[in-house]
Write an enzyme that holds these catalytic residues in place. Structure first.
Site, mmCIF file in Angstrom:
data_model
loop_
_atom_site.group_PDB
_atom_site.id
_atom_site.type_symbol
_atom_site.label_atom_id
_atom_site.label_comp_id
_atom_site.label_asym_id
_atom_site.label_seq_id
_atom_site.Cartn_x
_atom_site.Cartn_y
_atom_site.Cartn_z
ATOM 1 N N LYS A 116 0.817 -1.213 0.000
ATOM 2 C CA LYS A 116 0.000 0.000 0.000
ATOM 3 C C LYS A 116 0.853 1.267 0.000
ATOM 4 C CE LYS A 116 -3.938 -2.184 2.333
ATOM 5 N NZ LYS A 116 -3.360 -3.529 2.415
ATOM 6 N N GLU A 200 -3.081 6.333 8.479
ATOM 7 C CA GLU A 200 -3.776 7.322 7.668
ATOM 8 C C GLU A 200 -4.861 8.032 8.473
ATOM 9 O OE1 GLU A 200 -3.586 5.356 3.206
ATOM 10 O OE2 GLU A 200 -5.399 5.114 4.414
ATOM 11 N N HIS A 235 -14.224 -3.774 8.831
ATOM 12 C CA HIS A 235 -13.515 -3.566 7.575
ATOM 13 C C HIS A 235 -13.675 -4.740 6.611
ATOM 14 C CE1 HIS A 235 -11.800 -0.120 9.568
ATOM 15 N NE2 HIS A 235 -11.303 -0.889 10.513
ATOM 16 N N ARG A 297 -5.614 -8.793 -8.147
ATOM 17 C CA ARG A 297 -6.233 -10.113 -8.237
ATOM 18 C C ARG A 297 -7.714 -9.935 -8.526
ATOM 19 N NH1 ARG A 297 -9.094 -9.794 -3.529
ATOM 20 N NH2 ARG A 297 -8.105 -8.753 -1.754
#
Length: 666
Positions: A116, A200, A235, A297
């Site tokens: 990421k 973040e 999540h 993917r």
């Protein structure tokens, strides 16, 4: 076209790949762990090979074992599915090194977008906005804590590698940062073999909107429009749909172009997904969306894209991997209708979505118009604690969003699952939720509406208890059950028997000791006066009575699923498990006065934070059990002193096993 494919995965996605491969005439090769020896995907494949013990790190994450099977079986290609090794560049490299086609992007693309932090740096250079935060390489806890302070709470800790909500923690205040960081790193290491994280800013009112991209080996790159995946829990996506509610043509063009350029920047090939987070406080706006990550993917939710485009994405993967160009350009693609997907999980929404395991005594899906079901199990199969708890995906398509949601809600209402607890009733409640129907939702919608959605502890279903007891009564009149009842209770089912307290007047009664969802319940059989047939028998519970009517059971048999020791009654997606109480089956070893901390499910004890003699407060974290790819913290049920720690870190533990006991002051 490729002649053969080894599927380096399991469950629903393995079944999905096998179906398309067989339609294309491709020989299918499965690999399986010991826990999956009798799994549906193993039975479906043309051939199957064992690769190790149940834990994924000893089987499905073993690159050498999978490559060895591919070479021995003559596999021309390997499809990684999603999860496991699907985003491991070293796996794609191992395929190339051994002359096996990897059905996915080149290793360099996986490396560029699979991490990421690197992906955010790459797209930021291309002008794509990213979420404010720290995406660097330093991982010292003190440094990351300082960065979180500078960013400003709430923040989101995210694993650098992988996806699916693993290694992700929202932190609302500084006091919780260290524990959240430790947990996220540990879960990331377990799931992806990489403990690194980034920090973040947590976007308020976030909408999770992703773009499906596809690229071939000839430089062609297109996007297949967007999916909205905002309905999430921990999540983890719960319901996905396409197209996204409130999406404008302008917004779609801007996001789609950004996704295509991101794919071009890394020389992407195959199916991929660019995930964005949008500030949804004022709807979807071109100046309020941010790049989150790229999944290199196929996605779990790819069926909704297939439904609105008419494409088979797995077939496209095979064709692109074979060297064929994409059979269309961007202008050829259009959206038709609306599609919604619900993830049916083996979990209990009434117990904080705790994963559930066990045998599927019944599993049936409706064959309705506009409904597609992608499942990896059948009735009689086992849901084990070793892998993701997904049972199936139920996908509905309609001309409009309302029609698709209506069809999905109706299909979920008709779905029969008995055995492990499931979220089927919760999913239907989501489909019917007024705010969701009106497009007024974000990623926090579920957490804000747990009470309304029924995802809180519920009262026992008295009607289901009575119906289950009556169903058991029916069985008691069969020889086998009569003998079992007599053996267990010392009772004789004749109303004229004297050893249970013969009476001359009034209805004859016989005690019926039951276990309902693990709790002892006393019921009473009331015999008719004068004695008649078994269909006249009444079962009385503490809150009333109910008569057994044979016609009702015959007319609606789907409400009952017989188990090896009783029956499961299904009522609007809820399960009530009822059995005769067997005093000889009482687990004396695990009896206690409520001062023991037990394993909530089968799993691995990965951390213990206390030792005998420690004094703890109610709610204090004591240990962590890992099961179904997620961490489950165990907390003190009350204040007291730790008396015993009965299991060591790293041990496999059974559901209900005592792990820690406390001394409690009288």
């Amino acid at each position: 076209m490729l002649e053969s494919v080894l599927i380096a995965n399991r469950g629903e996605i393995a079944c999905r790949i096998i179906r398309t491969a067989k339609r294309l005439g491709i020989r299918t090769i499965a690999v399986y762990s010991q826990a999956d020896a009798d799994a549906l995907f193993v039975r479906m494949a043309d051939e199957a090979h064992p690769i190790g013990p149940p834990p994924a790190r000893e089987s499905y994450l073993q690159i050498e074992k999978i490559i060895d099977v591919a070479k021995r079986s003559g596999a021309a290609s390997i499809h990684p599915g999603y999860g496991f090794l699907s985003e491991r560049a070293e796996f794609a490299e191992a395929c190339q090194k051994n002359g096996i086609v990897f059905i996915g992007p080149p290793p360099a693309s996986i490396r560029a977008m699979g991490l990421k932090d690197a992906a955010k740096a790459l797209v930021q250079k291309a002008g794509v906005p990213v979420v404010p935060g720290y995406h660097g390489t330093k991982q010292e806890p003190d440094f990351l804590r300082q960065k979180a302070y500078e960013i400003g709470y709430p923040v989101l800790i995210k694993a650098v590698a992988g996806g699916g909500g693993k290694g992700m923690r929202r932190v609302d205040k500084a006091a919780d940062f260290d524990a959240a960081l430790e947990s996220a790193q540990r879960e990331a290491q377990s799931a992806f073999g990489d403990p690194r994280v980034l920090v973040e800013k947590y976007i308020l009112s976030p909408r999770h909107v992703e773009i499906q991209v596809f690229a071939d080996k000839h430089g062609n790159v297109v996007h297949l429009f967007e999916r909205d995946c905002s309905l999430q829990r921990r999540h983890q996506k719960v319901i996905e749909e396409a197209p996204a509610p409130g999406m404008t043509p302008e917004m779609r063009a801007i996001m789609g172009n950004a996704a295509v350029e991101a794919a071009r920047a890394v020389g992407y090939v195959g199916a991929g997904t660019i995930e964005f987070i949008a500030d949804g406080r004022e709807g979807l706006r071109p100046d309020r969306f941010y790049f989150m990550e790229m999944n290199t993917r196929l996605q779990v939710e790819h069926p909704v894209t297939e439904s609105i485009t008419g494409l088979d994405l797995v077939e496209l993967q095979f064709r692109v991997a074979s060297g064929e160009p994409l059979p269309f350009v961007q202008g050829d693609l259009t959206i038709e209708g609306h599609a919604v997907e619900a993830r049916l999980y083996a979990e209990d929404p009434e117990k904080d979505f705790l994963p559930s395991t066990g045998k599927l005594w019944a599993l049936e899906f409706p064959a309705s118009e506009g409904i597609r079901v992608d499942a990896g199990v059948e009735a009689g199969d086992e849901v084990t604690p070793f892998y993701d708890p997904m049972i199936a995906k139920v996908i509905a398509r309609g001309a409009t969003r309302d029609e698709a949601l209506d069809r999905l809600a109706a299909a979920l209402a008709e779905t029969i699952v008995a055995g492990p607890k499931t979220n089927v009733a919760f999913l239907k409640s989501l489909c019917d939720a007024k705010e969701f129907r009106a497009g007024q939702f974000d990623t926090g919608f579920i957490d804000r509406n747990l009470q309304t959605l029924g995802a809180v502890p519920q009262k026992a279903d008295a009607e289901a208890m009575r119906l289950g007891a009556l169903h058991i009564v029916e069985g008691l009149f069969e020889d086998h059950h009569r003998k079992e009842f007599v053996r267990t209770n010392g009772a004789v089912l004749s109303p004229w028997a004297t050893d249970d307290g013969f009476q001359m007047v009034g209805s004859r009664t016989v005690g019926l000791p039951l276990v309902v969802d693990g709790e002892r319940i006393e019921a009473t059989l009331l015999w008719p006066e004068p004695p008649g047939s078994s269909t006249d028998v009444t079962v009385r519970l503490a809150d009333g009575a109910s008569s057994y009517e044979e016609d009702y059971l015959v007319a609606d048999p789907q409400r009952f699923a017989d188990t090896d020791d009783g029956v499961i009654v299904l009522t609007k997606g809820r399960q009530t498990r009822i059995a005769l109480f067997d005093p000889f089956a009482v687990d004396l070893e695990h009896m206690d006065a409520g001062s023991a901390v037990k394993a909530p499910m089968h799993g691995k004890l990965i951390a213990v934070f206390v030792k005998p003699g420690d004094v703890v407060e109610k709610g204090q974290r004591l240990a962590i059990v890992e099961a179904m790819k997620m961490e489950h913290p165990l907390v003190a049920p009350l204040a007291g002193e730790i008396a015993e720690v009965l299991a060591e870190e790293g041990a496999q533990v059974a559901e209900g096993a005592r792990l820690i006991s406390l001394k409690v002051d009288e």
